[in-house]
Design a protein around this motif. Sequence first.
Motif, PDB file in Angstrom:
ATOM      1  N   LYS A   1       0.869  -1.170   0.000  1.00 43.44           N
ATOM      2  CA  LYS A   1       0.000   0.000   0.000  1.00 43.44           C
ATOM      3  C   LYS A   1       0.909   1.224   0.000  1.00 43.44           C
ATOM      4  N   VAL A   2       0.683   2.119  -0.938  1.00 44.31           N
ATOM      5  CA  VAL A   2       1.520   3.309  -1.090  1.00 44.31           C
ATOM      6  C   VAL A   2       0.694   4.556  -0.809  1.00 44.31           C
ATOM      7  N   ASN A   3       1.226   5.424   0.051  1.00 41.63           N
ATOM      8  CA  ASN A   3       0.652   6.742   0.306  1.00 41.63           C
ATOM      9  C   ASN A   3       1.654   7.764  -0.214  1.00 41.63           C
ATOM     10  N   VAL A   4       1.209   8.661  -1.084  1.00 40.27           N
ATOM     11  CA  VAL A   4       2.073   9.728  -1.575  1.00 40.27           C
ATOM     12  C   VAL A   4       1.463  11.039  -1.098  1.00 40.27           C
TER      13      VAL A   4
ATOM     14  N   CYS B   1      12.403  15.334   0.114  1.00 45.50           N
ATOM     15  CA  CYS B   1      11.754  14.048  -0.121  1.00 45.50           C
ATOM     16  C   CYS B   1      12.028  13.125   1.060  1.00 45.50           C
ATOM     17  N   SER B   2      10.998  12.440   1.515  1.00 49.16           N
ATOM     18  CA  SER B   2      11.202  11.482   2.597  1.00 49.16           C
ATOM     19  C   SER B   2      10.317  10.263   2.376  1.00 49.16           C
ATOM     20  N   GLY B   3      10.794   9.134   2.868  1.00 47.07           N
ATOM     21  CA  GLY B   3      10.046   7.890   2.749  1.00 47.07           C
ATOM     22  C   GLY B   3      10.089   7.137   4.058  1.00 47.07           C
ATOM     23  N   LYS B   4       8.985   6.484   4.382  1.00 52.30           N
ATOM     24  CA  LYS B   4       8.904   5.772   5.653  1.00 52.30           C
ATOM     25  C   LYS B   4       8.123   4.475   5.455  1.00 52.30           C
TER      26      LYS B   4
ATOM     27  N   GLU C   1       8.869   8.537  -9.529  1.00 47.04           N
ATOM     28  CA  GLU C   1       9.531   9.837  -9.549  1.00 47.04           C
ATOM     29  C   GLU C   1       8.487  10.916  -9.790  1.00 47.04           C
ATOM     30  N   TYR C   2       8.529  11.953  -8.953  1.00 45.61           N
ATOM     31  CA  TYR C   2       7.629  13.094  -9.062  1.00 45.61           C
ATOM     32  C   TYR C   2       8.449  14.350  -9.270  1.00 45.61           C
ATOM     33  N   LYS C   3       7.891  15.287 -10.060  1.00 46.33           N
ATOM     34  CA  LYS C   3       8.570  16.543 -10.335  1.00 46.33           C
ATOM     35  C   LYS C   3       7.603  17.688 -10.061  1.00 46.33           C
ATOM     36  N   PHE C   4       8.115  18.769  -9.496  1.00 46.41           N
ATOM     37  CA  PHE C   4       7.268  19.943  -9.330  1.00 46.41           C
ATOM     38  C   PHE C   4       6.922  20.464 -10.715  1.00 46.41           C
ATOM     39  N   SER C   5       5.656  20.795 -10.920  1.00 43.92           N
ATOM     40  CA  SER C   5       5.166  21.022 -12.282  1.00 43.92           C
ATOM     41  C   SER C   5       5.214  22.476 -12.740  1.00 43.92           C
ATOM     42  N   ASP C   6       5.852  23.356 -11.980  1.00 38.51           N
ATOM     43  CA  ASP C   6       5.855  24.770 -12.361  1.00 38.51           C
ATOM     44  C   ASP C   6       6.997  25.157 -13.300  1.00 38.51           C
ATOM     45  N   SER C   7       7.961  24.264 -13.541  1.00 37.88           N
ATOM     46  CA  SER C   7       9.114  24.611 -14.370  1.00 37.88           C
ATOM     47  C   SER C   7       9.743  23.348 -14.943  1.00 37.88           C
ATOM     48  N   SER C   8      10.375  23.468 -16.093  1.00 35.20           N
ATOM     49  CA  SER C   8      11.037  22.312 -16.701  1.00 35.20           C
ATOM     50  C   SER C   8      12.313  21.935 -15.951  1.00 35.20           C
ATOM     51  N   VAL C   9      12.859  22.847 -15.142  1.00 41.75           N
ATOM     52  CA  VAL C   9      14.064  22.559 -14.365  1.00 41.75           C
ATOM     53  C   VAL C   9      13.768  22.456 -12.866  1.00 41.75           C
TER      54      VAL C   9
ATOM     55  N   ILE D   1       6.505  14.621  -0.162  1.00 38.90           N
ATOM     56  CA  ILE D   1       7.145  15.573  -1.081  1.00 38.90           C
ATOM     57  C   ILE D   1       6.912  16.981  -0.552  1.00 38.90           C
ATOM     58  N   ASN D   2       7.974  17.766  -0.490  1.00 37.83           N
ATOM     59  CA  ASN D   2       7.851  19.170  -0.132  1.00 37.83           C
ATOM     60  C   ASN D   2       8.932  19.936  -0.887  1.00 37.83           C
ATOM     61  N   ARG D   3       8.973  21.223  -0.696  1.00 37.17           N
ATOM     62  CA  ARG D   3       9.904  22.056  -1.469  1.00 37.17           C
ATOM     63  C   ARG D   3      10.437  23.190  -0.621  1.00 37.17           C
ATOM     64  N   ARG D   4      11.710  23.467  -0.803  1.00 39.49           N
ATOM     65  CA  ARG D   4      12.344  24.625  -0.172  1.00 39.49           C
ATOM     66  C   ARG D   4      12.799  25.528  -1.307  1.00 39.49           C
ATOM     67  N   LYS D   5      12.196  26.704  -1.374  1.00 39.65           N
ATOM     68  CA  LYS D   5      12.534  27.630  -2.458  1.00 39.65           C
ATOM     69  C   LYS D   5      12.780  29.018  -1.843  1.00 39.65           C
TER      70      LYS D   5
END
Length: 150
Positions: A22-25, A125-128, A78-86, A145-149
């Motif tokens: 069972k996967v929770n994202v 990114c963290s996994g448990k 694999e997940y990517k933040f969707s606001d930019s190609s980089v 998934i979180n982001r530091r900007k």
Amino acid sequence: MFKNILLTSALVISSSAIANIKVNVENDSKDYDVTLTSKEIQTSTYSPAPQETLITNSTERFYVFSNYPDVVRLVDLEYKFSDSSVAPRCHFRLVIMKDYRSGKMVPQKVIAENEGGSYRDSAICSGKLNSFNLNTGEAEVTFSINRRKY
């Protein structure tokens, strides 16, 4: 029609007998959606299929079934933040392998890697592993998934 009902019942029974993961994202970001950019499909089947986009501050749940349940079970996303190609990415992996000495399925360390981005824009990114049944090989894992900007 009766054959279809029997076949469907047999498939449900056989798939429930196979141990699953069972996967929770969790997208813990308050400002950014994430997009699923890849998933392992050679050894794993997903039910239901993971959403292509996970909106901010939300959680998705699905199951991963192995095509080789007596040998290996694998979750690789694999997940990517969707606001930019980089924009930065999160790569998650959980491997459960058979220990041939004991005959039991044994989980490996959960991998959660930050990829891409820069020192001013990085993924967190963290996994448990929440639970694991040594006898059946069933597991539950959470990927966050979180982001530091800056």
